[in-house]
Design an enzyme around this catalytic site. Structure first.
Site, PDB file in Angstrom:
ATOM      1  N   ALA A 101      12.169  -4.528   0.009  1.00 38.69           N
ATOM      2  CA  ALA A 101      10.859  -4.864  -0.729  1.00 38.69           C
ATOM      3  C   ALA A 101      10.068  -3.713  -1.078  1.00 38.69           C
ATOM      4  O   ALA A 101      10.303  -2.462  -0.739  1.00 38.69           O
ATOM      5  CB  ALA A 101       9.975  -5.912   0.239  1.00 38.69           C
ATOM      6  N   TYR A 167       1.227  -7.527  -3.351  1.00 41.01           N
ATOM      7  CA  TYR A 167       2.026  -7.354  -2.300  1.00 41.01           C
ATOM      8  C   TYR A 167       2.223  -8.667  -1.707  1.00 41.01           C
ATOM      9  O   TYR A 167       3.429  -9.351  -1.095  1.00 41.01           O
ATOM     10  CB  TYR A 167       1.693  -6.296  -1.483  1.00 41.01           C
ATOM     11  CG  TYR A 167       2.718  -6.039  -0.022  1.00 41.01           C
ATOM     12  CD1 TYR A 167       3.952  -6.188  -0.159  1.00 41.01           C
ATOM     13  CD2 TYR A 167       1.691  -6.288   1.020  1.00 41.01           C
ATOM     14  CE1 TYR A 167       4.585  -5.783   1.068  1.00 41.01           C
ATOM     15  CE2 TYR A 167       2.674  -5.992   2.259  1.00 41.01           C
ATOM     16  CZ  TYR A 167       4.056  -5.800   2.257  1.00 41.01           C
ATOM     17  OH  TYR A 167       4.674  -5.875   3.170  1.00 41.01           O
ATOM     18  N   LYS A 171       5.139 -11.635  -1.271  1.00 42.27           N
ATOM     19  CA  LYS A 171       5.663 -11.954   0.132  1.00 42.27           C
ATOM     20  C   LYS A 171       5.681 -13.706   0.449  1.00 42.27           C
ATOM     21  O   LYS A 171       6.561 -14.367   0.726  1.00 42.27           O
ATOM     22  CB  LYS A 171       5.253 -11.043   1.267  1.00 42.27           C
ATOM     23  CG  LYS A 171       5.620  -9.776   1.214  1.00 42.27           C
ATOM     24  CD  LYS A 171       6.971  -9.480   1.835  1.00 42.27           C
ATOM     25  CE  LYS A 171       7.463  -8.181   1.755  1.00 42.27           C
ATOM     26  NZ  LYS A 171       8.764  -8.139   2.654  1.00 42.27           N
ATOM     27  N   LEU A 214      -1.812   4.920   8.673  1.00 39.36           N
ATOM     28  CA  LEU A 214      -2.694   5.716   9.377  1.00 39.36           C
ATOM     29  C   LEU A 214      -2.112   6.760  10.255  1.00 39.36           C
ATOM     30  O   LEU A 214      -2.358   7.909  10.351  1.00 39.36           O
ATOM     31  CB  LEU A 214      -3.805   4.807  10.109  1.00 39.36           C
ATOM     32  CG  LEU A 214      -4.578   5.293  11.051  1.00 39.36           C
ATOM     33  CD1 LEU A 214      -5.688   6.324  10.583  1.00 39.36           C
ATOM     34  CD2 LEU A 214      -5.280   4.413  11.946  1.00 39.36           C
ATOM     35  N   ARG A 306     -11.332   1.821   1.765  1.00 36.97           N
ATOM     36  CA  ARG A 306      -9.993   1.678   0.726  1.00 36.97           C
ATOM     37  C   ARG A 306     -10.208   0.169   0.203  1.00 36.97           C
ATOM     38  O   ARG A 306     -10.143  -0.583   0.976  1.00 36.97           O
ATOM     39  CB  ARG A 306      -8.924   2.007   1.287  1.00 36.97           C
ATOM     40  CG  ARG A 306      -7.792   1.958   0.545  1.00 36.97           C
ATOM     41  CD  ARG A 306      -6.374   2.640   1.291  1.00 36.97           C
ATOM     42  NE  ARG A 306      -5.939   1.608   2.517  1.00 36.97           N
ATOM     43  CZ  ARG A 306      -4.903   1.993   3.087  1.00 36.97           C
ATOM     44  NH1 ARG A 306      -4.229   2.942   2.913  1.00 36.97           N
ATOM     45  NH2 ARG A 306      -4.622   1.132   4.106  1.00 36.97           N
ATOM     46  N   ASP A 309      -8.864  -3.379   1.626  1.00 35.71           N
ATOM     47  CA  ASP A 309      -8.765  -3.426   3.173  1.00 35.71           C
ATOM     48  C   ASP A 309      -9.459  -4.796   3.892  1.00 35.71           C
ATOM     49  O   ASP A 309     -10.601  -4.614   3.958  1.00 35.71           O
ATOM     50  CB  ASP A 309      -9.049  -2.147   3.675  1.00 35.71           C
ATOM     51  CG  ASP A 309      -7.795  -1.179   3.758  1.00 35.71           C
ATOM     52  OD1 ASP A 309      -6.705  -1.682   3.712  1.00 35.71           O
ATOM     53  OD2 ASP A 309      -8.378  -0.013   4.052  1.00 35.71           O
TER      54      ASP A 309
HETATM   55  N1  UFG Z   1      -6.549   4.329   7.097  1.00 32.67           N
HETATM   56  C1  UFG Z   1      -7.312   5.391   7.289  1.00 32.67           C
HETATM   57  N2  UFG Z   1      -6.877   6.540   6.596  1.00 32.67           N
HETATM   58  C2  UFG Z   1      -5.623   6.731   6.227  1.00 32.67           C
HETATM   59  C3  UFG Z   1      -4.678   5.751   6.238  1.00 32.67           C
HETATM   60  C4  UFG Z   1      -5.315   4.234   6.555  1.00 32.67           C
HETATM   61  O1  UFG Z   1      -8.505   5.423   7.559  1.00 32.67           O
HETATM   62  O2  UFG Z   1      -5.092   7.827   5.665  1.00 32.67           O
HETATM   63  C5  UFG Z   1      -7.090   2.964   7.807  1.00 32.67           C
HETATM   64  C6  UFG Z   1      -6.786   1.930   6.606  1.00 32.67           C
HETATM   65  O3  UFG Z   1      -8.043   1.800   5.773  1.00 32.67           O
HETATM   66  C7  UFG Z   1      -6.869   0.811   7.697  1.00 32.67           C
HETATM   67  C8  UFG Z   1      -6.065   1.426   9.019  1.00 32.67           C
HETATM   68  O4  UFG Z   1      -6.217   2.625   8.899  1.00 32.67           O
HETATM   69  O5  UFG Z   1      -8.175   0.112   8.036  1.00 32.67           O
HETATM   70  C9  UFG Z   1      -4.754   1.050   8.942  1.00 32.67           C
HETATM   71  O6  UFG Z   1      -4.131   1.284   7.587  1.00 32.67           O
HETATM   72  P1  UFG Z   1      -2.397   1.235   7.326  1.00 32.67           P
HETATM   73  O7  UFG Z   1      -2.479   1.592   5.876  1.00 32.67           O
HETATM   74  O8  UFG Z   1      -1.624   2.054   8.487  1.00 32.67           O
HETATM   75  O9  UFG Z   1      -1.923  -0.089   7.535  1.00 32.67           O
HETATM   76  P2  UFG Z   1      -2.679  -1.289   6.620  1.00 32.67           P
HETATM   77  O10 UFG Z   1      -3.523  -2.142   7.814  1.00 32.67           O
HETATM   78  O11 UFG Z   1      -3.424  -1.237   5.221  1.00 32.67           O
HETATM   79  O12 UFG Z   1      -1.441  -2.455   6.137  1.00 32.67           O
HETATM   80  C10 UFG Z   1      -0.766  -3.258   6.890  1.00 32.67           C
HETATM   81  C11 UFG Z   1       0.486  -3.565   6.624  1.00 32.67           C
HETATM   82  C12 UFG Z   1       0.615  -4.130   5.371  1.00 32.67           C
HETATM   83  C13 UFG Z   1      -0.247  -5.305   4.915  1.00 32.67           C
HETATM   84  C14 UFG Z   1      -1.621  -5.041   5.270  1.00 32.67           C
HETATM   85  C15 UFG Z   1      -2.709  -5.910   4.970  1.00 32.67           C
HETATM   86  O13 UFG Z   1       1.228  -2.154   6.877  1.00 32.67           O
HETATM   87  O14 UFG Z   1       2.097  -4.393   5.232  1.00 32.67           O
HETATM   88  O15 UFG Z   1      -1.702  -4.642   6.697  1.00 32.67           O
HETATM   89  O16 UFG Z   1      -3.991  -5.558   4.907  1.00 32.67           O
HETATM   90  F1  UFG Z   1      -0.161  -5.540   3.867  1.00 32.67           F
END
Ligand code: UFG
Length: 354
Positions: A101, A167, A171, A214, A306, A309
């Site tokens: 995907a 996204y 899904k 993250l 971001r 989120d």
């Molecule tokens: N974050 C930061 N800095 C970074 C990266 C992330 O502060 O450099 C924060 C994000 O804002 C979030 C948390 O860390 O609050 C986790 O972020 P990730 O990018 O690691 O993961 P996500 O929560 O965005 O992603 C997950 C799944 C996706 C799904 C999404 C739904 O990986 O498949 O949740 O919101 F779509």
């Protein structure tokens, strides 16, 4: 489609090479996206349990080197219905694990066509190929993004489905297709809605380009990469940073195998399961856990939220317990971060030596 390497027949060789006996029925599994992060680690576990695996991957975002020895790699797209049909027939595939995907939230907002084409149109081609060849077992990599911004947590599977980006929407659209194909032609399927996959196996981990997640970003900051930016410090959470439910990728892999086994039962149709630990950690808590693993401060800066989120995403994993008999076993942030850190350091050392 290009066939890269024929696997030694894992089913036949399993007893001879000393791996643990497997008590269920051995399967030949087609893993789409098996060169990606979660797919490749699940392939590792499937092979270790004695199953035979064919990986189908375009290698657009996946990596050839991530496909474990013992799995056959076929380079191609799930959207190529005729070739997928031939593959299912020729390899006598018992079950499909569909991980292939597009999966970047930000990219999905900018380029929805890519997401509808690959996640929905490509997925439907796979379903058609399964219907034509009579392959009736399917496990799907879905996401917490189908819930959008939840009204309350922990989130159970009956929570409203209101994705806030293409996204999540694509899904969800594929889950609906699975439901209707199940009703019409008896495909037995399980959709696994992941929360935040984290960590690594001894040999495989996250390798996205660009990396947006993250834990890899904060570990890269420790290895001299750009400082981590914390996205948002004004969320309605105890420390103001967003809360997520992190789940070790090896626990996820085990859940996939349990779900594949479940599709052997005679019930047709779609079953849906969240995969999370049931506990939430804020970005700052994850950062502190990383500092305790790495043994020094993580260089970071505070930034704006971001786009897209949600403030808090935490799973109820009760259904995974009852349906799959699955419980996460590697639940602390330290365990997940520690496994990713070990792998990252080994790779950095290997690059330095090379
Ligand atoms: N974050 C930061 N800095 C970074 C990266 C992330 O502060 O450099 C924060 C994000 O804002 C979030 C948390 O860390 O609050 C986790 O972020 P990730 O990018 O690691 O993961 P996500 O929560 O965005 O992603 C997950 C799944 C996706 C799904 C999404 C739904 O990986 O498949 O949740 O919101 F779509």
């Amino acid at each position: 489609m290009q066939v890269i390497a024929d696997a030694a027949c894992c089913v036949a060789s399993w007893a001879a090479d000393g791996r643990q006996p497997y008590h269920g029925r051995l399967m030949h599994v087609l893993v789409t996206g098996g060169a990606g992060y979660i797919g490749s680690i699940t392939v590792e576990r499937l092979l270790a349990a004695g199953h035979a695996v064919t990986v189908l991957d375009t290698l657009v975002t996946g990596h050839r080197g991530a496909v474990p020895d013992g799995a056959e790699l076929v380079i191609g797209s799930v959207g190529d219905q005729d070739s997928v049909g031939r593959l299912l027939r020729d390899r006598r595939v018992d079950a499909v694990l569909h991980c292939a995907a597009r999966s970047l939230v930000g990219q999905s907002v900018a380029e929805p066509a890519l997401y509808y084409q690959e996640n929905v149109v490509g997925g439907v081609a796979l379903l058609n190929a399964m219907r034509e060849t009579g392959v009736g077992r399917l496990v799907f990599s879905s996401t917490a993004a189908v819930y959008g911004t939840p009204l309350s947590t922990p989130i159970d599977e009956d929570a409203p489905l209101r994705p806030i980006n293409p996204y999540g929407a694509t899904k969800l659209a594929f889950e609906e297709a699975m439901r209707w194909y199940g009703a019409a032609c008896g495909i037995r399927s399980v959709s696994l809605r992941y929360f935040n996959a984290a960590g690594a196996s001894a040999e495989r981990g996250e390798e996205h380009d660009p990396e947006t997640h993250l834990i890899p970003n904060l570990l890269k900051a420790c290895l001299g990469g750009p400082p981590l930016t914390i996205f948002g410090t004004d969320y309605p959470t105890p420390d103001g940073t967003a809360v997520r439910d992190y789940i070790h990728v090896l626990d996820l892999a085990d859940a996939h195998i349990a779900a594949l086994e479940l599709t052997a039962s005679s019930d047709s149709g779609l079953r849906i399961c969240n995969l999370g630990s049931g506990s939430g950690y804020s970005v700052l808590e994850v950062l502190r856990a990383a500092e305790s693993v790495v043994g020094r401060p993580v260089p970071h800066a505070l930034g704006d939220r971001r786009a897209g989120d949600p403030p808090v995403l935490v799973a109820s994993n009760e259904r995974a317990g009852t349906l799959l008999g699955w419980q996460p076993r590697r639940g602390t942030p330290q365990e997940m971060i520690g496994s990713a850190w070990d792998l990252m350091q080994r790779r950095a050392a290997a690059r330095g030596a090379g």
